[in-house]
Design an enzyme around this catalytic site. Structure first.
Site, PDB file in Angstrom:
ATOM      1  N   HIS A  36      -0.036   2.688   0.242  1.00 40.49           N
ATOM      2  CA  HIS A  36       0.781   3.820   0.682  1.00 40.49           C
ATOM      3  C   HIS A  36      -0.053   4.928   1.325  1.00 40.49           C
ATOM      4  O   HIS A  36       0.480   5.794   2.013  1.00 40.49           O
ATOM      5  CB  HIS A  36       1.640   4.372  -0.472  1.00 40.49           C
ATOM      6  CG  HIS A  36       0.885   5.131  -1.518  1.00 40.49           C
ATOM      7  ND1 HIS A  36       0.575   4.593  -2.741  1.00 40.49           N
ATOM      8  CD2 HIS A  36       0.388   6.384  -1.535  1.00 40.49           C
ATOM      9  CE1 HIS A  36      -0.066   5.488  -3.474  1.00 40.49           C
ATOM     10  NE2 HIS A  36      -0.192   6.586  -2.752  1.00 40.49           N
ATOM     11  N   ASP A  91       0.417  -2.489  -3.859  1.00 38.52           N
ATOM     12  CA  ASP A  91       0.014  -1.186  -3.346  1.00 38.52           C
ATOM     13  C   ASP A  91      -1.496  -1.119  -3.128  1.00 38.52           C
ATOM     14  O   ASP A  91      -2.143  -0.122  -3.455  1.00 38.52           O
ATOM     15  CB  ASP A  91       0.462  -0.056  -4.274  1.00 38.52           C
ATOM     16  CG  ASP A  91       0.401   1.314  -3.585  1.00 38.52           C
ATOM     17  OD1 ASP A  91       0.382   1.342  -2.335  1.00 38.52           O
ATOM     18  OD2 ASP A  91       0.344   2.340  -4.300  1.00 38.52           O
ATOM     19  N   SER A 131      -5.064   9.504  -4.592  1.00 39.08           N
ATOM     20  CA  SER A 131      -4.598   8.127  -4.487  1.00 39.08           C
ATOM     21  C   SER A 131      -5.615   7.256  -3.759  1.00 39.08           C
ATOM     22  O   SER A 131      -6.108   7.605  -2.690  1.00 39.08           O
ATOM     23  CB  SER A 131      -3.272   8.079  -3.737  1.00 39.08           C
ATOM     24  OG  SER A 131      -2.736   6.789  -3.768  1.00 39.08           O
TER      25      SER A 131
END
Length: 420
Positions: A143, A173, A255
């Protein structure tokens, strides 16, 4: 949890019914909004902390060494505060963590109801996991880079180099991006290292962990905490994942960054946090033991660098999108439905059949016409790729792998919806 900074598609991390007071506010969100991707982040410098040497430009990067944290000590204050020094671990691992900046296309509506596309700058984190003959390889969250039109990696010495997507796996992911070695200066190469991957299966609740990442898009920062829970299940976009839960602070921009054990080994890839006005200290990371095989596969994919239109490969099919609603209504897999194969095309010379549903192209997930069309821009005519399709046999869909050699693009394109 939702990815790529494209808005909230989050799904709730379900709590027991007796805690119904949390139902209206609690949700699991992807780091894209809460910590994974920071829009408009400005990159600042980080401390130099590596001594790896490169005799020549093509020499392989060194790997971070397993270290021991400095002894824990207790303060002399009457409060008896317990202080843990993790700076040796940080110094050893920081050369393997990078900041990722990109530009994404975002579609929004004007006051008049018209759709308008905007370019939105975003940032996240990544971990150097090795190199091949020509590229430095960095793992991050899917993402973080999904939908990006440009990508750049910033190293420990503040130097930035353009990167390209090598492989993605939306279900897990995870993504691997590549930086050309020839674009990295010798000085930068002398300071960066590949991370040492640990064993997340051996973790125990209560063990100390360290999170490093590009928090708030301001450069690398460090937070510490513990393993709060293992094998925690969270559901995102209908996909259930098993993750590590930690109370180490996870912030916007983290992230794709590293979750480390006390030896400086990567035991998780930071991914998401639990968001609620009454909840603090609940973050999630992808266990590295579960991710290793996926990362190794992504490292072998074709780097996504667009080739000239006159060189691009061509399938020779016409398709229909099978979106989520159609898939549920008709009991079909989500992907692209092949309703016509052009004569003397690449598809006609393969085992692909009409009524097949393409779900992957060279290992990359295909959800619609746009996905397939975009992927084809990275492959030259004459390239052989594998299509993953779902084929209806005896009333059930069966997955098949079909190799296909791409043809040259026809001079005159057909007007029907097709990926060429």
């Amino acid at each position: 949890m939702n990815g790529g900074g494209h808005g909230e598609n989050g799904s709730s991390h379900k709590a027991p019914k007796k805690r119904s007071v949390m139902k209206t506010t609690a949700m699991v969100t992807a780091a894209a909004l809460l910590f994974g991707v920071v829009s408009g982040g400005t990159m600042f410098g980080v401390n130099r902390a590596a001594n790896a040497l490169f005799p020549e430009e093509t020499a392989p990067i060194q790997q971070t060494q397993v270290v021991q944290a400095a002894p824990q000590s207790t303060s002399t204050s009457s409060g008896g505060v317990f202080i843990e020094d993790v700076s040796p671990i940080v110094d050893a691992v920081m050369p393997s963590v990078v900041a990722i900046t990109n530009t994404m296309l975002y579609q929004g509506s004007t006051w008049f109801g018209q759709t308008q596309t905007y370019e939105v700058p975003s940032s996240g984190s990544g971990i150097i996991v090795g190199q091949n003959d020509t590229e430095l390889l960095v793992v991050t969250n899917n993402h973080v880079i999904e939908g990006a039109t440009t990508l750049a990696v910033t190293f420990i010495d503040e130097s930035s180099v353009e990167a390209a997507v090598k492989g993605t796996d939306s279900a897990s992911d995870l993504a691997v991006i590549a930086v050309p070695l020839e674009d990295i200066s010798a000085d930068t190469k002398s300071q960066i290292k590949a991370a040492t991957l640990g064993d997340s299966d051996s973790l125990k609740m209560g063990q100390g962990v360290i999170a490093i990442g590009n928090a708030l898009g301001l450069g690398q920062s460090v937070t510490v905490g513990h393993v709060s829970a293992l094998n925690r299940e969270v559901t995102v976009d209908g996909v259930t994942k098993t993750v590590i839960q930690t109370d180490a602070a996870i912030n916007p921009g983290n992230s794709g960054g590293a979750l480390l054990n006390s030896k400086g080994e990567v035991i998780g890839i930071n991914e998401a946090k639990y968001a609620d006005e009454k909840v603090e200290g609940v973050g999630y990371a992808i266990p590295i033991s579960h991710a290793k095989d996926i990362i190794d596969d992504l490292k072998t994919r074709t780097t996504k660098v667009e080739v000239g239109e006159e060189e691009q490969g061509y399938l020779g099919i016409q398709i229909q999108n099978i979106d989520t609603s159609m898939a549920k209504l008709y009991g079909m897999p989500e992907g692209v439905y092949v309703y016509k194969i052009t004569e003397d095309s690449a598809a006609a010379n393969s085992e692909l059949k009409e009524k097949d549903i393409i779900t992957k192209f060279d290992g990359e997930t295909v959800r619609n016409y746009a996905d397939l069309t975009k992927l084809l821009t990275y492959y030259k005519e004459g390239t052989t790729v594998n299509l993953t399709v779902q084929r209806l046999e005896n009333g059930e869909y069966v997955e098949k792998e079909i190799p296909i050699t791409l043809n040259a693009r026809p001079q005159e394109e057909e007007t029907a919806e097709q990926p060429e």
